[in-house]
Motif scaffolding. Structure first.
Motif, PDB file in Angstrom:
ATOM      1  N   PHE A 152       0.740  -1.224  -0.022  1.00 10.12           N
ATOM      2  CA  PHE A 152       0.233  -0.035   0.142  1.00 10.12           C
ATOM      3  C   PHE A 152       0.826   1.319  -0.180  1.00 10.12           C
ATOM      4  CE2 PHE A 152      -3.529  -2.636   2.037  1.00 10.12           C
ATOM      5  CZ  PHE A 152      -4.015  -2.869   0.908  1.00 10.12           C
TER       6      PHE A 152
ATOM      7  N   VAL B  29       1.029   2.121  -3.363  1.00  5.72           N
ATOM      8  CA  VAL B  29      -0.054   2.635  -3.945  1.00  5.72           C
ATOM      9  C   VAL B  29      -0.226   3.948  -3.712  1.00  5.72           C
ATOM     10  CG1 VAL B  29      -2.391   2.235  -3.944  1.00  5.72           C
ATOM     11  CG2 VAL B  29      -1.074   0.268  -4.055  1.00  5.72           C
TER      12      VAL B  29
ATOM     13  N   MET C 269      -0.647   7.456  -6.233  1.00  5.47           N
ATOM     14  CA  MET C 269      -1.664   8.367  -6.117  1.00  5.47           C
ATOM     15  C   MET C 269      -1.055   9.922  -5.976  1.00  5.47           C
ATOM     16  SD  MET C 269      -4.513   6.537  -3.523  1.00  5.47           S
ATOM     17  CE  MET C 269      -5.384   4.972  -4.366  1.00  5.47           C
TER      18      MET C 269
ATOM     19  N   THR D 266      -6.293   5.183  -9.542  1.00  6.96           N
ATOM     20  CA  THR D 266      -7.416   4.791  -8.699  1.00  6.96           C
ATOM     21  C   THR D 266      -6.862   3.660  -8.020  1.00  6.96           C
ATOM     22  OG1 THR D 266      -8.403   3.416 -10.756  1.00  6.96           O
ATOM     23  CG2 THR D 266      -9.079   5.717 -10.403  1.00  6.96           C
ATOM     24  N   LEU D 267      -7.654   3.449  -6.953  1.00  3.15           N
ATOM     25  CA  LEU D 267      -7.505   2.304  -5.976  1.00  3.15           C
ATOM     26  C   LEU D 267      -7.756   0.623  -7.042  1.00  3.15           C
ATOM     27  CD1 LEU D 267      -6.386   1.700  -3.036  1.00  3.15           C
ATOM     28  CD2 LEU D 267      -9.086   1.378  -2.706  1.00  3.15           C
ATOM     29  N   GLN D 268      -8.927   0.919  -7.651  1.00  7.36           N
ATOM     30  CA  GLN D 268      -8.875  -0.199  -8.769  1.00  7.36           C
ATOM     31  C   GLN D 268      -7.682  -0.473  -9.585  1.00  7.36           C
ATOM     32  OE1 GLN D 268     -12.122   0.153 -11.489  1.00  7.36           O
ATOM     33  NE2 GLN D 268     -12.723  -2.129 -11.643  1.00  7.36           N
TER      34      GLN D 268
ATOM     35  N   GLY E 210      -4.754  -0.036  -8.770  1.00 11.74           N
ATOM     36  CA  GLY E 210      -3.712  -0.558  -7.827  1.00 11.74           C
ATOM     37  C   GLY E 210      -3.980  -2.025  -7.632  1.00 11.74           C
ATOM     38  N   TRP E 211      -5.486  -2.329  -7.364  1.00  8.56           N
ATOM     39  CA  TRP E 211      -5.745  -3.834  -7.161  1.00  8.56           C
ATOM     40  C   TRP E 211      -5.509  -4.728  -8.609  1.00  8.56           C
ATOM     41  CZ3 TRP E 211     -10.245  -6.382  -9.389  1.00  8.56           C
ATOM     42  CH2 TRP E 211     -10.570  -7.646  -8.918  1.00  8.56           C
TER      43      TRP E 211
ATOM     44  N   TYR F 188      -9.406  -5.825  -0.669  1.00  6.92           N
ATOM     45  CA  TYR F 188      -8.167  -4.884  -0.930  1.00  6.92           C
ATOM     46  C   TYR F 188      -8.574  -3.372  -0.531  1.00  6.92           C
ATOM     47  CZ  TYR F 188      -4.665  -2.637  -3.733  1.00  6.92           C
ATOM     48  OH  TYR F 188      -3.616  -1.886  -4.202  1.00  6.92           O
ATOM     49  N   CYS F 189      -9.752  -3.145  -0.761  1.00  9.41           N
ATOM     50  CA  CYS F 189     -10.336  -1.791  -0.274  1.00  9.41           C
ATOM     51  C   CYS F 189     -10.333  -1.950   1.353  1.00  9.41           C
ATOM     52  CB  CYS F 189     -11.499  -1.537  -1.034  1.00  9.41           C
ATOM     53  SG  CYS F 189     -11.556  -1.035  -2.926  1.00  9.41           S
TER      54      CYS F 189
ATOM     55  N   PHE G  45      -6.949  -1.346   2.651  1.00 11.13           N
ATOM     56  CA  PHE G  45      -6.432  -0.003   2.023  1.00 11.13           C
ATOM     57  C   PHE G  45      -7.020   1.173   3.013  1.00 11.13           C
ATOM     58  CE2 PHE G  45      -6.306   4.039   0.192  1.00 11.13           C
ATOM     59  CZ  PHE G  45      -5.093   4.364  -0.183  1.00 11.13           C
ATOM     60  N   ASN G  46      -8.370   0.891   3.393  1.00  7.47           N
ATOM     61  CA  ASN G  46      -8.597   2.049   4.615  1.00  7.47           C
ATOM     62  C   ASN G  46      -8.266   1.825   5.836  1.00  7.47           C
ATOM     63  OD1 ASN G  46     -10.311   3.170   2.326  1.00  7.47           O
ATOM     64  ND2 ASN G  46     -12.335   1.734   2.717  1.00  7.47           N
TER      65      ASN G  46
END
Length: 368
Positions: A75, A78, A82, A89-91, A93-94, A112-113, A116-117
């Motif tokens: 992360f 990632v 950003m 986007t986070l997508q 990254g995934w 994954y999201c 990340f949060n």
């Protein structure tokens, strides 16, 4: 869970209720700690010598064993992506995570999201705002005020400081006013736009009463006031108020307000001021120091960066500055006068009284 504190209270003979209330744990946690103490033969004297590694052996974290079966999502990388690419986007990254060659299971997109949060919360990661030149101007009132003392009567009134700033170059405008009402708010915008010599695409105010209101008491929608909207239409720009209870939306102007407080208001607070004109002359001198002389870490001044990269991207000012106009419909009274703002305007007596009394003033405006 602080098992060391739980075991200390157990060794002292505290009850389950006392331990849960003191440590904020559950009865299950207390029972687990008691079982571990009994199995390992831990006494109050031995408890003092237990290290963090010993506690880890007594109470292993099962979540680490499960997460060890999954590939590291990296992360930190990632977040760096950003920061340097606002379109990342986070997508994305995934997708890159799934395509990686790391061994182990791969998290689903929802997992994954979620992770990340969690990572963002624990490391205090926030979204990085990529400010574009000429895009926005942030505005707000500074918190501190300065007293204005009338030399004749000794009466004291407050001077309020309006702050406007361009987030890309950091150019700052400041001016003192005797009120924070609508006319002062609008005039401050007119003066700020004249100061920068152009119009940005957006103006971002805080939720001041002179800027926004809510149509209904419990409605979450924020509406720009009519007079403020007229100003935006005159200068052909948009007004986007900062969200309520979202201080990071206006973090830039908060920093600029702090700079104004320390480098302008702080310098002027030790002097006595009798009128706004004199105070604003001193404010202008301090602004020159803040914008034109103070060099930042990169070696440039705010004015230099503004002139080089931002001034040309601002829209031109209109031919005439904005003026607040209030439209009223007045009635002619029995004394042949119309009254507006405590001023009385007479109507020619040749016109019959019965034609004027109660008539719409707009229909006879040529008589005034």
């Amino acid at each position: 869970m602080d098992y060391h504190a739980i075991m200390s209270l157990i060794a002292k003979g505290r009850t389950y209720s006392e331990i849960t209330a003191s440590v904020g744990c559950s009865y299950r946690d207390v029972a687990a700690a008691k079982r571990a103490m009994t199995a390992a033969g831990i006494t109050e004297q031995r408890l003092a010598s237990l290290s963090a590694a010993d506690l880890q052996d007594l109470f292993p974290d099962q979540r680490k064993a499960v997460s060890g079966q999954y590939a590291d999502p990296h992360f930190v990388q990632v977040i760096e992506q950003m920061k340097h690419n606002r379109f990342f986007t986070l997508q994305q990254g995934w997708v890159n995570y799934l395509a990686g060659t790391s061994s182990g299971k791969k998290y689903s997109y929802s997992q994954y999201c979620e992770r990340f949060n969690q990572f963002a919360e624990t490391t205090d990661v926030v979204a990085t705002l990529q400010h574009e030149p000429g895009k926005a101007m942030f505005v707000d009132w500074a918190g501190p005020t300065l007293p204005l003392i009338d030399p004749a009567t000794g009466e004291t009134r407050k001077a309020y400081f309006f702050v406007a700033s361009l987030p890309y170059s950091g150019l700052v405008f400041c001016q003192a006013f005797d009120t924070m009402k609508r006319d002062s708010w609008n005039q401050a915008h007119v003066n700020a736009l004249a100061f920068i010599g152009g119009v940005p695409q957006l103006i971002v105010p805080d939720n001041a009463r002179t800027a926004t209101h809510r149509p209904r008491g419990k409605d979450s929608e924020v509406v720009v006031t009519a007079a403020y909207r007229q100003l935006a239409e005159h200068y052909q720009c948009a007004i986007v108020p900062a969200r309520k209870k979202r201080p990071r939306d206006k973090a830039h102007v908060e920093r600029m307000v702090q700079a104004v407080e320390t480098r302008i208001i702080g310098y002027l607070a030790s002097q006595s001021w009798t009128c706004l004109e004199e105070l604003n002359e001193a404010v202008h001198e301090r602004l020159v120091d803040l914008n034109d002389r103070l060099r930042r870490v990169n070696g440039s001044t705010r004015r230099e960066l503004f002139e080089a990269e931002e001034a040309a991207l601002l829209a031109p000012l209109p031919d005439d500055p904005f003026e607040s106009v209030e439209d009223k419909q007045l009635k002619v009274g029995r004394n042949y006068h119309v009254t507006s703002d405590y001023q009385h305007y007479s109507v020619p007596y040749e016109i019959g009284w019965e034609d004027l009394v109660g008539a719409d003033y707009r229909e006879h405006s040529q008589c005034v």
